[in-house]
Design a protein around this motif. Structure first.
Motif, PDB file in Angstrom:
ATOM      1  N   LYS A 197      33.006  31.049   2.496  1.00 52.76           N
ATOM      2  CA  LYS A 197      34.475  31.062   2.479  1.00 52.76           C
ATOM      3  C   LYS A 197      35.066  32.340   3.072  1.00 52.76           C
ATOM      4  O   LYS A 197      36.214  32.350   3.496  1.00 52.76           O
ATOM      5  CB  LYS A 197      34.987  30.880   1.043  1.00 52.76           C
ATOM      6  CG  LYS A 197      34.772  29.483   0.475  1.00 52.76           C
ATOM      7  CD  LYS A 197      35.399  29.367  -0.900  1.00 52.76           C
ATOM      8  CE  LYS A 197      35.273  27.941  -1.449  1.00 52.76           C
ATOM      9  NZ  LYS A 197      33.879  27.568  -1.716  1.00 52.76           N
ATOM     10  N   ASP A 198      34.294  33.427   3.097  1.00 54.60           N
ATOM     11  CA  ASP A 198      34.835  34.664   3.659  1.00 54.60           C
ATOM     12  C   ASP A 198      34.699  34.713   5.184  1.00 54.60           C
ATOM     13  O   ASP A 198      35.019  35.712   5.804  1.00 54.60           O
ATOM     14  CB  ASP A 198      34.164  35.893   3.034  1.00 54.60           C
ATOM     15  CG  ASP A 198      32.646  35.880   3.192  1.00 54.60           C
ATOM     16  OD1 ASP A 198      32.078  34.803   3.408  1.00 54.60           O
ATOM     17  OD2 ASP A 198      32.040  36.961   3.079  1.00 54.60           O
ATOM     18  N   PHE A 199      34.238  33.621   5.785  1.00 58.63           N
ATOM     19  CA  PHE A 199      34.159  33.518   7.246  1.00 58.63           C
ATOM     20  C   PHE A 199      35.440  32.869   7.770  1.00 58.63           C
ATOM     21  O   PHE A 199      35.914  31.878   7.213  1.00 58.63           O
ATOM     22  CB  PHE A 199      32.963  32.658   7.663  1.00 58.63           C
ATOM     23  CG  PHE A 199      31.654  33.394   7.699  1.00 58.63           C
ATOM     24  CD1 PHE A 199      30.939  33.508   8.867  1.00 58.63           C
ATOM     25  CD2 PHE A 199      31.158  33.978   6.552  1.00 58.63           C
ATOM     26  CE1 PHE A 199      29.739  34.177   8.894  1.00 58.63           C
ATOM     27  CE2 PHE A 199      29.964  34.656   6.569  1.00 58.63           C
ATOM     28  CZ  PHE A 199      29.244  34.761   7.741  1.00 58.63           C
ATOM     29  N   SER A 200      35.966  33.408   8.850  1.00 57.04           N
ATOM     30  CA  SER A 200      37.177  32.826   9.431  1.00 57.04           C
ATOM     31  C   SER A 200      36.902  31.418   9.958  1.00 57.04           C
ATOM     32  O   SER A 200      37.793  30.555   9.946  1.00 57.04           O
ATOM     33  CB  SER A 200      37.703  33.714  10.558  1.00 57.04           C
ATOM     34  OG  SER A 200      36.721  33.883  11.556  1.00 57.04           O
ATOM     35  N   LEU A 201      35.672  31.144  10.414  1.00 55.27           N
ATOM     36  CA  LEU A 201      35.337  29.809  10.913  1.00 55.27           C
ATOM     37  C   LEU A 201      35.412  28.761   9.804  1.00 55.27           C
ATOM     38  O   LEU A 201      35.678  27.590  10.077  1.00 55.27           O
ATOM     39  CB  LEU A 201      33.942  29.804  11.547  1.00 55.27           C
ATOM     40  CG  LEU A 201      33.832  30.433  12.944  1.00 55.27           C
ATOM     41  CD1 LEU A 201      32.382  30.430  13.408  1.00 55.27           C
ATOM     42  CD2 LEU A 201      34.706  29.693  13.945  1.00 55.27           C
ATOM     43  N   TYR A 202      35.164  29.179   8.580  1.00 54.66           N
ATOM     44  CA  TYR A 202      35.297  28.255   7.443  1.00 54.66           C
ATOM     45  C   TYR A 202      36.715  27.704   7.402  1.00 54.66           C
ATOM     46  O   TYR A 202      36.931  26.487   7.321  1.00 54.66           O
ATOM     47  CB  TYR A 202      34.947  28.985   6.149  1.00 54.66           C
ATOM     48  CG  TYR A 202      35.147  28.159   4.892  1.00 54.66           C
ATOM     49  CD1 TYR A 202      34.071  27.480   4.322  1.00 54.66           C
ATOM     50  CD2 TYR A 202      36.394  28.063   4.274  1.00 54.66           C
ATOM     51  CE1 TYR A 202      34.240  26.723   3.169  1.00 54.66           C
ATOM     52  CE2 TYR A 202      36.573  27.312   3.130  1.00 54.66           C
ATOM     53  CZ  TYR A 202      35.492  26.641   2.575  1.00 54.66           C
ATOM     54  OH  TYR A 202      35.665  25.876   1.432  1.00 54.66           O
TER      55      TYR A 202
END
Length: 305
Positions: A197-202
């Motif tokens: 969840k801390d990935f922008s792609l998520y």
């Protein structure tokens, strides 16, 4: 006017005490008092109220303090830059890169820089975009590679590194594996192996699912490319990876499929903090990166790649 006069005055103003300034600077109190008095004589104004028990800045003192700090900062920047030159352009660059995508897109720029400056140490830290921004802002990182671009009014300078479309990764026995391309809506009933969840792609993938009127069935989240790929090979779900990473996949167990439209893209940018002194090494790394990216753009425009 001696630069030390400004340094002594600033330290006294910081503590509002000649005694504490003396202890901090390891300089005798009479020397500091004399320097401040010389500064007052040169400027023709009192900088402190000395009548009360507590030392207090005058209005003139407050104005001088603001400018003194600017002068001291400029002097320190000059000193650091001269040190860079005297040390034969050695030093260290601390770079934050996002897991899964960072090293694959950054390695060429690092390699080119190391060829020019082999004495410079490069330290890479794998963390998410949010922590990279925080690190660049607080000074624990010199440069960051991020997946979401800051606003124009942010504290960062930025150059765009690339825009890379995501592709679908499925097991070779999956019904979609026989198709040449897929629509994003084809994934409505698929189990997703997704980024954390801390990935922008998520966030980008979740938004695209919503635009196609479904919520993804997320069976697993990870920050490791090999783990995502292994889960697909185990027939536990589908995953989405940037095309440049897909090009390097060497597995007979998976199929890589492009989308009819490049609806979700990995966008990478390189950031550093505005209005901050940058060492020679960091400035040269930025310059080398800009030259490399300009060269890549010319290759694409001329159709040589």
């Amino acid at each position: 006017m001696d630069i030390r006069h400004l340094e002594y005055f600033s330290e006294v103003a910081e503590h509002l005490s000649f005694t504490k300034a003396s202890q901090t600077l390891h300089v005798t109190q009479p020397s500091i008092s004399k320097a401040v008095k010389n500064l007052e004589d040169q400027l023709g104004v009192p900088l402190f109220y000395r009548s009360s028990k507590q030392l207090e800045l005058t209005d003139a003192g407050k104005a001088v303090l603001i400018n003194a700090r600017k002068v001291l900062e400029a002097f320190n920047s000059l000193t650091w830059e001269l040190t860079d030159i005297m040390e034969l352009k050695s030093g260290e660059i601390r770079i934050g890169i996002p897991p899964i995508v960072g090293a694959a897109f950054f390695s060429k720029m690092i390699s080119l820089f190391k060829e020019k400056y082999p004495l410079v140490k490069i330290t890479l830290t794998e963390v998410g975009t949010k922590k990279i921004k925080q690190g660049v802002d607080d000074g624990s990182l010199d440069i960051g590679l991020i997946c979401t671009f800051p606003t124009q009014n942010s504290n960062f300078e930025i150059i765009k590194v690339l825009k890379d479309p995501l592709r679908l990764i499925v097991h070779k026995d999956h019904p979609l594996a026989s198709q040449k391309k897929v629509h994003f809506s084809d994934l409505a009933n698929e189990p997703f192996i997704l980024y954390r969840k801390d990935f922008s792609l998520y966030d980008l993938i979740i938004e695209e699912c919503s635009r196609n009127d479904f919520q993804p069935n997320i069976v697993c989240e990870s920050s490791q490319k090999d783990f995502l790929l292994g889960m697909v090979e185990g027939k536990l779900g589908v995953a989405l990876l940037p095309s440049k990473i897909c090009d390097a996949i060497n597995s007979s167990e998976v199929a890589v499929l492009p989308f009819y439209e490049s609806v979700v893209n990995l966008e990478l940018g390189m950031i550093w903090k505005k209005n901050k002194y940058l060492s020679f090494a960091v400035r040269e790394f930025i310059t080398t990166s800009e030259e490399y990216l300009e060269g890549q753009e010319k290759v694409l425009i001329n159709g040589e790649k």
